[in-house]
Every structure is written in structure tokens, then in C-alpha cells.
Design an enzyme around this catalytic site. Structure first.
Site, PDB file in Angstrom:
ATOM      1  N   TRP A  49     108.203  78.082  33.104  1.00 45.60           N
ATOM      2  CA  TRP A  49     108.369  77.335  34.357  1.00 45.60           C
ATOM      3  C   TRP A  49     107.665  75.979  34.271  1.00 45.60           C
ATOM      4  CZ3 TRP A  49     104.500  76.071  37.968  1.00 45.60           C
ATOM      5  CH2 TRP A  49     104.906  75.816  39.283  1.00 45.60           C
ATOM      6  N   HIS A  92      95.302  62.976  41.324  1.00 46.68           N
ATOM      7  CA  HIS A  92      96.399  63.931  41.185  1.00 46.68           C
ATOM      8  C   HIS A  92      97.763  63.257  41.226  1.00 46.68           C
ATOM      9  CE1 HIS A  92      92.982  66.331  42.772  1.00 46.68           C
ATOM     10  NE2 HIS A  92      93.378  67.148  41.827  1.00 46.68           N
TER      11      HIS A  92
END
Length: 766
Positions: A20, A700
Site C-alpha cells: 500500500w 510534513h
């Protein structure tokens, strides 16, 4: 129901070997087109469902799979796209979906924070003046997929409306009830359409019920679930709670739903006590979470069977569902592929697949009798006893040290006011000193060389030479950037916990034991399976080498005892805080080794302190006292002139500010950029009088911050914080970022610091 059923609450999304993650990152980098990406995601999703079917699980969750985060999925299902992103109504496309999560060149990403007291991060929904609509019936789509492609009559999983709004931002507390009521008709429509399609069970997750709520909240639950029941009376709603006991037991079990899911693992015995005291409604099913969904140790099956027998003395077997205590997204996928683990340890483990096997076994035991699963009970008992009797769990030196710990807090040689003056003279730093949190980009080359070294394709000497080359490169970059306090970059480290676990006794690592932390970021938590002890210096060589290259201070970088504890799978045969103190004693030796080798700044990171808070406020004090004790045990033996730093992630800082002060660190840095304004407000309410750095930009997101953004963040902070104590830094480590964007962002940060410094000096007339 005609007999007891087995069920799962949620399954890991990432695949046995992180398929994934790889597909996501290839799509983001342009190596996969959208069609191929979505096909690969479907393969992973369906293979997970098929596996659960083959294991014999009766109620298989559908819709728990996600492309990034299940809370974000819920938000976009209702068309809740922040105004800074382009959205014209209807189903949200995946480009916009990922922009919300990761940001883009024009808009910052949505805030990200911890999912209750776990190490999973969710994207915080923004409700600011947005009107929810049903942009897509996501649970229906996944229910139909399972039915049509695998002949699985699945159990759709939905995050409940009250928890969803509680976890969101952008509204006043007085608006809470009215906002929840905006969502109720949309949830009702989802349930109606599922009922029309033939769904029999729906799991609505309301983990907020395990926190401290008010009677008004419980009244709202009554009204909301009455409406949902009336909208789809033929569907069996499982109101699912987890992570703790429920406080309003009688009220919650009386709600107009067909089943209640309770955690019988992390409830400290309270759910069972409430069940025994108040009984259970005769018209409901109990979904009993008896297998730990958050740790990796095999269950003592005889104990679990005894627990289930206590439960069935109150709840008939035909009204019982046996399941994990929570979603299994918090554990790795399967032990089966761990071929290199020691046999004694491996046989005592249970990851997601093995936990589902345990559930199926226990279901059989309740259906057919204990004698039908006696072989499995005996096998597990033997495995656990073998581990408990092993030498790794019986280190007398460690156990004696723990028994002789003082009950009082460890103390620094002098109070902060004295240390501050000593350190100011020693370091001669400018006003608003700049630094970074610790790590620098780990490029593909860094990871490739580490892998070659681990495989024996690169000698230890050659690998160390390579690491030194990277350290020198980034020391030079920091010199060019004009930073004031340096770091060595942590190129030798895979992960801030794994690295230390590999060097301390008592830890073990898996090859494929990955779990999702946020987005595609997966971590491989160590297994603390024995007594923890220091063996040899872990960070001294790299830090001392970096310090030899510059006159600027270089921080020694360690991960703190509570973060190592919270980000590991922790042995369950001794008290959890005893393990924390074992780790602290080992780190204390490393701190002293760094100081003895001339390192005068030592950062002991505790990003996970806040996330470990118990969900019940009445349990906070014990946890925070233990956290403070462990941190000080690790850090207080140094001299006054040695500066102790720490770093932590932000979430409701004001809740724990007294404990943060009690850590007695000389400097703290806090991850704040996505919630900068909220955190600054907390300092208006509470003072902090030691060194502090508030992250001025978000690491981030791949976007490079603008100069005016950072100067505004700094100016806002300096309205409530003393400039003499304020540090300027990114909000977290830079390991996951690219080199170019890192240099560009730090260049802007240093410029912002210089501008702010000049303004302060002009203001003072200097």
C-alpha cells in the site's frame, strides 16, 4: 443471531509487505497513473477481505480501508473540503483528497494529530462555515464491492457523527449540538441505502464514548441514535467503543441500537465490573473485545475463555460477538512471514492474522466447549511460559536496580535560573538562536547504503566512512545556512526508536512488522520482550565526529524513555512503568557518555508524552508522574553547563503544561505549525519560563514556507514568550523531506530569525 459469532473491528491497510505504501508513493511521484494506482489499491483491499474470509471470521469489516486516513475519508464523504482547496461539489477527486492531507504549492495541509492515545495520526476535519452534504456513500460502495467480487456480506464501518464532530475543528463549543444535527440526516441516508442494498450489520465507531463526557453528550447520543434507528430499522447497528471503559454504562447500553461493542482489554476491568453490576439489555448483542487490538503478544487463551465465561453468565451465547478490543490497524499484518525471529519469541506473538485466528478459536470454544480447543490452549500456554522463563526476562542486575530506585524525583545539580546563566556564558548564542530538531533528509542513497551494509554487501568500515561523509556534508550545509546550533543528521538511524532498540538489551525487531503512523509513513515498532539494559555507547561516535567539524555546538540526539515505551510493543508480564524506568536507566548511561565526550547539548526527545495520556482524565496524574520520573531519571545527572533539550508533539499543550515544566529541561521544542495559533493561546493562559522553540513551519508538507509566514509565526509567539528564552526551529525532524526543499525551507527560516532578531534589537535600541 442464532449462535455466538466472530467478528473483526478493522484490518491493517498496508499489506503484508507495505504494498500500500509503495503504491501511494509511486502515485505521488508520478510513477503510477491514477488508473493503475486505484487498481493496485483494489487488489490490496480485496486480498485483505479474502484473507479474513479464509480465516473463518463471521462478520468482516468493509470500508475500513483507506487511501490515507479514515477520518479524512469521512470528511470528504460529506464534501468537507477546506475553502483554500478547489472543490466544486460532488464526489471529491483523489487529487483534492491528497492535497488536503499533504498540502500543495498554494495551500497548507490540514492539521494532523494523534488518534486518541495511539501512535496513529488522523487529519483533523475543518468545519468552518462548511455545510455537509452526502458527496458519496462510501460504506455502500465498499459493501457492494465485497458482495459482488468476493461474495462477502460485509459489515460496513463508519466513524460515528458525534465522535467525528468532537474530533473536528472550526466551530464554537456552543455550536456542537447543532453541527452534529447537520450530519444526522446524512448518516440516516447512508443507513437507508445500505438497508436497501441488503446490509444486515453496520459498525458505527464512537470511541469518544471512552473519554470523559458530559450528561448533555449522552442525551445527544440518545437523540441521534433514535433518529438513525428509525431511518433504517432493519439494520443491526453495532455502536463500537474502544481504548477504554465507557463511563455512562447504563445510558450507553440503553441506546436504541442493536449491539454495543466494548473493550475488555484496555478497560482496567471497568467494563466487566459494570456488566456484572448492571447487567446487559435483553434485546441487545454484546460485541466483546477480548483480544488486544493494540499489542502483539499472543493471548492466554484459557484466561480469555474464562473472561468470556464470566460474560456469558450474564449475556447469552446467542447474543454475543467475539472480536478484538479495537481495529487491528495498530498491529502488523502477520507473524507468518517473520522467518528470522527466535522460535521462543515467535511462538508467543500474535499479529493481526493470528489475533483473528485466536478469535475464531475462542468462538469455537464458546460454541462447542473448552475441550474442543484444549490443544490450542496448551500450545499457547507452553509458548508464553517458555518466554517468561528465558534469561532475557530474568536479568538480576536490571531488576535489582529497579527495586532500589528512590521514590523521589531525580534533581539537577542546580535550579534552571542558575543553569541558564551558566549556559548563556558557555554557549554565547545570539538572541533567537536557530536550530533543527535532529534528522536531515534520508535520501534513497542513504537507505540503499544502509541496506547494503545490513546485507553484508558493504563492510562496516565502508559504511561508517559513508555516514561520516553525509555528516560532514550537512555540517557544511548548516554552516552555509547560518544556523546557530547544529545536529549531525542521524543518517545512521532508520527510526528514532528502532535505532536505540537495536542497541539496547531487551529489544527485538521484526522484518515486516510495520504499522501505519500517518499517510504512507509506516513505522516498525520494536518488541520490548526482555529486561532493558545499556550495553555500549549508541550515539557518541557520530556526535563527537560532527562536533569535531565545527565550532558551533552539536546536539547529542536521543529518544526519551516514554516515547520509546509508547512507540514500542511492550511486554505485558510486568508493570508498564517498570519498563519505562528500565529504559530511563539505560539512557542515563548514554547521556553521561555523551557529556564525558565533550557534548554539551543533549536532546532527549519525548514527542509521544501527550499521546500516551489515558483517555480518562482521572488517570492522567499517575501517567504524567511516571513520565516525568522516567525523563528525569534519564537526564538529571549532568552538570549545570550541559544543556538538556527535549522535543514533543503538540496536542492540547495546556492540558499537560505543569508536567512539561516538571521535566525541568533547559529547552523544549514543540511541533506546532499546523496549530500555531492554538498553541500560542495556551501560553497566554499559562506561563513557561524555560527555553522554548515553537516549530515555525510544517515539515510534513513538501511546500517551502514563505518568509512572511514565518515572521508572522515568530512575532505572534513573541507576544507571549520571552525573546531571551525563544528558539527558532522547524516543527519536527526533516528525515522525510527532500534535500532541496529542506535547504530552501531552512534558508527562509534563518532569514526570518535574522529579521526578527533585528526588529528586537532595534526595539531595544541596541
Amino acid at each position: 443471531m442464532t449462535e455466538v459469532k466472530s467478528s473483526n473491528v478493522g484490518y491493517p491497510r498496508i499489506g503484508e509487505k507495505r504494498e500500500w505504501k509503495k503504491a501511494l508513493e509511486q502515485f505521488w511521484s508520478g510513477k503510477l497513473n491514477k488508473e493503475t494506482f486505484l487498481q493496485q489499491m483494489e487488489v490490496i483491499r480485496l486480498s485483505s477481505l479474502e484473507k479474513q474470509k479464509q480465516l473463518g471470521v463471521d462478520l468482516i469489516p468493509v470500508g475500513d480501508f483507506t487511501l490515507y486516513d479514515h477520518v479524512l475519508d469521512t470528511a470528504v464523504m460529506f464534501g468537507l473540503v477546506p475553502e483554500r482547496f478547489t472543490y466544486r461539489g460532488g464526489k471529491v477527486d483523489i487529487e483534492t483528497y491528497f492535497d488536503i492531507a499533504r498540502g500543495n504549492k498554494d495551500a497548507v495541509a490540514a492539521e494532523m494529530t494523534k488518534w486518541f492515545n495511539t501512535n496513529y495520526h488522523y487529519i483533523v476535519p475543518e468545519l468552518n462555515n462548511l455545510t455537509p452534504t452526502l458527496a458519496e456513500n462510501r460504506p455502500l460502495a465498499f459493501y457492494k464491492e465485497g458482495k459482488e467480487k468476493l461474495e462477502i456480506d460485509g459489515k460496513p464501518v463508519i466513524l460515528g457523527p458525534i465522535t467525528f464532530v468532537k474530533l473536528s475543528k472550526g466551530y464554537k463549543e456552543s455550536e456542537f449540538k447543532s453541527i452534529v444535527n447537520q450530519f444526522v440526516p446524512l448518516y440516516a441516508q447512508i443507513l437507508k441505502e445500505l438497508q436497501q442494498e441488503g446490509a444486515l450489520w453496520v459498525q458505527i465507531d464512537e470511541p469518544i464514548l471512552a473519554t470523559t463526557l458530559t450528561e448533555e453528550d449522552i442525551s445527544l447520543y440518545q437523540a441521534v441514535y433514535q433518529t438513525l434507528h428509525q431511518a433504517a430499522p432493519q439494520i443491526n447497528i453495532i455502536l463500537q467503543t474502544y481504548f477504554e471503559s465507557i463511563t455512562y454504562y447504563e445510558a450507553v447500553t440503553s441506546l436504541p441500537v442493536q449491539a454495543i461493542g466494548l473493550d475488555f482489554v484496555h478497560d482496567a476491568g471497568q467494563n466487566l465490573a459494570s456488566l456484572q453490576k448492571f447487567g446487559f439489555p435483553s434485546d441487545k448483542v454484546l460485541a466483546a473485545g477480548v483480544i488486544d487490538g493494540r499489542n502483539i503478544w499472543g493471548a492466554k487463551l484459557d484466561n480469555k475463555l474464562s473472561l468470556l465465561e464470566e460474560i456469558t453468565a450474564i449475556v447469552p451465547k446467542d447474543r454475543l460477538i467475539i472480536q478484538p478490543s479495537s481495529s487491528l490497524l495498530h498491529v502488523p499484518v502477520t507473524v507468518k512471514i517473520e522467518e528470522t525471529l527466535d522460535h521462543t519469541l515467535k511462538t508467543a506473538l500474535a499479529f493481526a492474522d493470528e489475533k483473528l485466528q485466536e478469535i475464531v478459536v475462542l468462538t469455537k470454544g464458546i460454541r462447542e466447549g473448552k475441550e474442543q480447543i484444549q490443544d490450542e490452549i496448551n500450545e499457547r500456554r507452553t509458548a508464553i511460559e517458555a518466554l517468561n522463563q528465558s534469561s532475557i526476562r530474568n536479568n538480576q542486575q536490571v531488576q535489582t536496580a529497579i527495586q532500589n530506585l528512590p521514590s523521589s524525583l531525580a534533581e539537577r545539580e542546580a535550579p534552571y535560573s542558575v543553569r541558564q546563566a551558566t549556559q548563556k556564558t558557555a554557549f554565547q548564542l545570539p538572541l533567537l538562536p536557530t536550530t533543527t530538531i535532529g534528522s536531515f533528509p534520508q535520501t534513497q542513497e542513504v537507505r540503499r547504503n544502509r541496506l547494503k551494509w545490513r546485507k553484508g554487501e558493504l563492510t562496516a568500515t565502508d559504511y561508517q566512512t559513508y555516514i561520516k561523509t553525509e555528516i560532514k556534508k550537512w555540517i557544511d550545509i548548516q554552516e552555509e545556512l547560518g544556523l546557530d546550533v547544529f545536529v549531525h543528521g542521524e543518517f545512521e538511524r532508520t527510526d528514532m526508536v528502532e535505532y536505540f532498540g537495536e542497541k539496547l538489551a531487551g529489544f527485538q525487531f521484526t522484518k515486516f512488522g510495520w504499522v501505519q503512523s500517518y499517510g504512507s509513513r509506516c513505522v516498525k515498532p520494536p518488541l520490548i520482550y526482555g529486561d532493558v539494559s545499556f550495553e555500549q555507547p549508541m550515539t557518541v561516535a557520530e556526535t563527537v565526529y560532527a562536533q569535531s567539524l565545527t565550532d558551533h555546538p552539536v546536539k547529542g540526539m536521543l529518544t526519551g524513555p516514554i516515547t520509546i515505551l509508547n512507540w514500542s510493543f511492550v511486554r505485558d508480564d510486568i508493570p508498564r512503568y517498570e519498563v519505562a524506568n528500565q529504559i530511563a536507566l539505560a539512557l542515563r548511561e548514554e547521556v553521561e557518555a555523551l557529556e564525558a565526550n565533550g557534548i554539551r547539548m543533549i536532546q532527549v526527545d519525548e514527542p509521544a508524552i501527550r499521546e500516551g495520556l489515558p483517555l480518562k482524565q482521572e488517570k492522567w496524574e499517575d501517567y504524567l508522574n511516571a513520565a516525568v520520573y522516567a525523563f528525569r531519571l534519564a537526564t538529571t545527572s549532568v552538570r549545570n553547563e550541559t544543556q538538556i533539550h527535549t522535543h514533543m508533539c503538540y496536542s492540547d499543550f495546556e492540558d499537560i503544561i505543569s508536567s512539561i515544566k516538571a521535566l525541568d529541561a533547559d529547552v523544549i521544542s514543540i511541533e506546532t505549525s499546523r496549530s500555531h495559533g492554538e498553541l500560542i493561546h495556551s501560553f497566554e493562559e499559562s506561563t513557561y519560563e524555560q527555553g522554548i522553540g515553537l516549530g515555525v513551519y510544517d515539515i510534513h508538507s513538501p511546500r517551502v514556507p514563505q518568509l512572511d509566514e514565518l515572521t508572522k509565526n515568530i512575532d505572534r509567539a513573541l507576544q507571549v514568550l520571552d525573546p531571551q528564552l525563544f528558539w527558532i526551529n522547524p516543527d519536527c525532524g526533516l528525515k522525510t523531506r527532500g534535500m532541496d526543499e529542506t535547504v530552501a525551507a531552512l534558508t527562509v527560516m534563518v532569514q526570518a530569525a535574522k529579521l526578527s532578531r533585528e526588529k528586537l534589537l532595534v526595539k531595544k535600541g541596541e
